[in-house]
Design an enzyme around this catalytic site. Structure first.
Site, PDB file in Angstrom:
ATOM      1  N   ASP A  18       0.864  -1.180   0.000  1.00  0.00           N
ATOM      2  CA  ASP A  18       0.000   0.000   0.000  1.00  0.00           C
ATOM      3  C   ASP A  18       0.905   1.236   0.000  1.00  0.00           C
ATOM      4  OD1 ASP A  18      -1.663   2.119   0.569  1.00  0.00           O
ATOM      5  OD2 ASP A  18      -2.557   1.194   2.347  1.00  0.00           O
ATOM      6  N   ASN A  32      -6.838  12.654 -10.533  1.00  0.00           N
ATOM      7  CA  ASN A  32      -7.540  13.100 -11.743  1.00  0.00           C
ATOM      8  C   ASN A  32      -7.400  14.615 -11.817  1.00  0.00           C
ATOM      9  OD1 ASN A  32      -9.859  14.362 -10.351  1.00  0.00           O
ATOM     10  ND2 ASN A  32     -10.303  12.249  -9.763  1.00  0.00           N
ATOM     11  N   GLY A  40      -9.447   4.458  -6.254  1.00  0.00           N
ATOM     12  CA  GLY A  40      -8.130   3.852  -6.363  1.00  0.00           C
ATOM     13  C   GLY A  40      -7.115   4.478  -5.433  1.00  0.00           C
ATOM     14  N   VAL A  41      -5.927   4.664  -5.962  1.00  0.00           N
ATOM     15  CA  VAL A  41      -4.838   5.167  -5.144  1.00  0.00           C
ATOM     16  C   VAL A  41      -5.102   6.600  -4.682  1.00  0.00           C
ATOM     17  CG1 VAL A  41      -3.323   6.038  -6.971  1.00  0.00           C
ATOM     18  CG2 VAL A  41      -2.329   4.971  -4.988  1.00  0.00           C
ATOM     19  N   ASP A  42      -5.806   7.361  -5.478  1.00  0.00           N
ATOM     20  CA  ASP A  42      -6.156   8.741  -5.147  1.00  0.00           C
ATOM     21  C   ASP A  42      -6.996   8.787  -3.857  1.00  0.00           C
ATOM     22  OD1 ASP A  42      -6.485  11.473  -5.431  1.00  0.00           O
ATOM     23  OD2 ASP A  42      -7.809  11.352  -7.175  1.00  0.00           O
ATOM     24  N   SER A 130      -2.107   5.275 -14.148  1.00  0.00           N
ATOM     25  CA  SER A 130      -3.047   5.031 -15.269  1.00  0.00           C
ATOM     26  C   SER A 130      -3.457   3.577 -15.467  1.00  0.00           C
ATOM     27  CB  SER A 130      -2.508   5.563 -16.615  1.00  0.00           C
ATOM     28  OG  SER A 130      -2.688   6.954 -16.716  1.00  0.00           O
ATOM     29  N   ILE A 133      -8.215   2.571 -13.028  1.00  0.00           N
ATOM     30  CA  ILE A 133      -9.443   3.109 -13.621  1.00  0.00           C
ATOM     31  C   ILE A 133      -9.182   3.676 -15.022  1.00  0.00           C
ATOM     32  CG2 ILE A 133     -11.237   4.878 -13.301  1.00  0.00           C
ATOM     33  CD1 ILE A 133     -10.515   4.581 -10.187  1.00  0.00           C
TER      34      ILE A 133
HETATM   35  P1  ADP Z   1      -5.583   5.580 -12.554  1.00  0.00           P
HETATM   36  O1  ADP Z   1      -6.867   6.346 -12.460  1.00  0.00           O
HETATM   37  O2  ADP Z   1      -4.395   6.464 -12.877  1.00  0.00           O
HETATM   38  O3  ADP Z   1      -5.683   4.365 -13.436  1.00  0.00           O
HETATM   39  P2  ADP Z   1      -5.878   3.963 -10.104  1.00  0.00           P
HETATM   40  O4  ADP Z   1      -5.755   4.471  -8.723  1.00  0.00           O
HETATM   41  O5  ADP Z   1      -7.228   3.507 -10.567  1.00  0.00           O
HETATM   42  O6  ADP Z   1      -5.267   5.112 -11.057  1.00  0.00           O
HETATM   43  O7  ADP Z   1      -4.868   2.765 -10.318  1.00  0.00           O
HETATM   44  C1  ADP Z   1      -3.482   2.894 -10.489  1.00  0.00           C
HETATM   45  C2  ADP Z   1      -2.819   1.662  -9.896  1.00  0.00           C
HETATM   46  O8  ADP Z   1      -2.689   1.846  -8.488  1.00  0.00           O
HETATM   47  C3  ADP Z   1      -3.577   0.351 -10.101  1.00  0.00           C
HETATM   48  O9  ADP Z   1      -2.658  -0.628 -10.521  1.00  0.00           O
HETATM   49  C4  ADP Z   1      -4.126   0.043  -8.705  1.00  0.00           C
HETATM   50  O10 ADP Z   1      -4.220  -1.360  -8.485  1.00  0.00           O
HETATM   51  C5  ADP Z   1      -3.060   0.649  -7.828  1.00  0.00           C
HETATM   52  N1  ADP Z   1      -3.446   0.998  -6.449  1.00  0.00           N
HETATM   53  C6  ADP Z   1      -4.674   1.293  -5.959  1.00  0.00           C
HETATM   54  N2  ADP Z   1      -4.584   1.589  -4.647  1.00  0.00           N
HETATM   55  C7  ADP Z   1      -3.270   1.483  -4.304  1.00  0.00           C
HETATM   56  C8  ADP Z   1      -2.529   1.652  -3.107  1.00  0.00           C
HETATM   57  N3  ADP Z   1      -3.121   2.004  -1.952  1.00  0.00           N
HETATM   58  N4  ADP Z   1      -1.180   1.474  -3.143  1.00  0.00           N
HETATM   59  C9  ADP Z   1      -0.556   1.119  -4.287  1.00  0.00           C
HETATM   60  N5  ADP Z   1      -1.198   0.950  -5.457  1.00  0.00           N
HETATM   61  C10 ADP Z   1      -2.545   1.118  -5.463  1.00  0.00           C
END
Ligand code: ADP
Length: 182
Positions: A18, A32, A40-42, A130, A133
């Site tokens: 994480d 975004n 997601g990560v955001d 990227s 989502i």
């Molecule tokens: P985007 O909108 O740029 O595609 P996302 O957040 O949907 O961004 O996903 C980007 C990557 O981050 C994905 O591979 C997702 O599995 C990963 N991800 C989501 N949450 C976390 C986290 N807490 N730590 C590390 N990676 C994460």
């Protein structure tokens, strides 16, 4: 959290976990363009960092980017309650299977690294921008991200460590199969 592999004399580490728990000078947020949080990560970064991160994002929007942060650009805030000191917010491309995808994804990595170096930061953790989502294929993203990071580190010695933090073992393994780090 497991460290998978090291590259470039230990300056690049691939790991699974994480990203909000990384103890680095800056964690990168795959934001975004609104900078107002999302999934997601955001979402994870804003939940872990707390309201001060969002307040700083609002200030960045009104001062510098009233229409939103364009894809490929990067901005810095503090990291609130996270162990990291800063967040570098960047906006990846929404994958469209066009030549512009790789240009914009490379710009994200390059501009984050340049901003970190300019701010005197030494350690930085990236998620796989990227590839969630926004739909960028993980194998193609691995080539672009690894090539861009390698180019930067070779040219600029200021960043000591880049951590590539994948959410799942499978994601890290796809990266390891397709990356082009020397
Ligand atoms: P985007 O909108 O740029 O595609 P996302 O957040 O949907 O961004 O996903 C980007 C990557 O981050 C994905 O591979 C997702 O599995 C990963 N991800 C989501 N949450 C976390 C986290 N807490 N730590 C590390 N990676 C994460």
């Amino acid at each position: 959290m497991r460290a998978f592999r090291n590259f470039i004399g230990g300056r690049v580490t691939v790991k699974v976990g994480d990203i909000t728990r990384e103890d680095v000078d800056a964690v990168v947020n795959a934001a975004n363009s609104s900078l107002m949080g999302g999934g997601g990560v955001d979402g994870a970064i804003h939940r872990a960092g707390g309201p001060s991160v969002l307040a700083e994002c609002r200030a960045v929007r009104s001062r510098r980017y009233p229409d939103g942060l364009p894809a490929g650009e990067a901005v810095l805030t503090t990291a609130g309650r996270m162990r990291a000191r800063h967040v570098i917010h960047t906006v990846g491309p929404v994958y469209a299977n066009l030549g512009t995808d790789a240009v914009q994804l490379a710009a994200c990595y390059r501009n984050c690294l340049r901003l970190a170096a300019a701010e005197g930061l030494k350690t930085i953790a990236f998620p796989a921008i990227s590839t969630g989502i926004y739909g960028y294929p993980q194998d193609e993203a691995a080539v672009v991200s690894s090539r861009t990071i390698q180019e930067h580190l070779v040219e600029d010695s200021r960043i000591q460590q880049v951590r590539l933090v994948f959410f799942a073992d499978d994601d890290a393994n796809v990266f390891l199969r397709h990356q082009v780090l020397g």
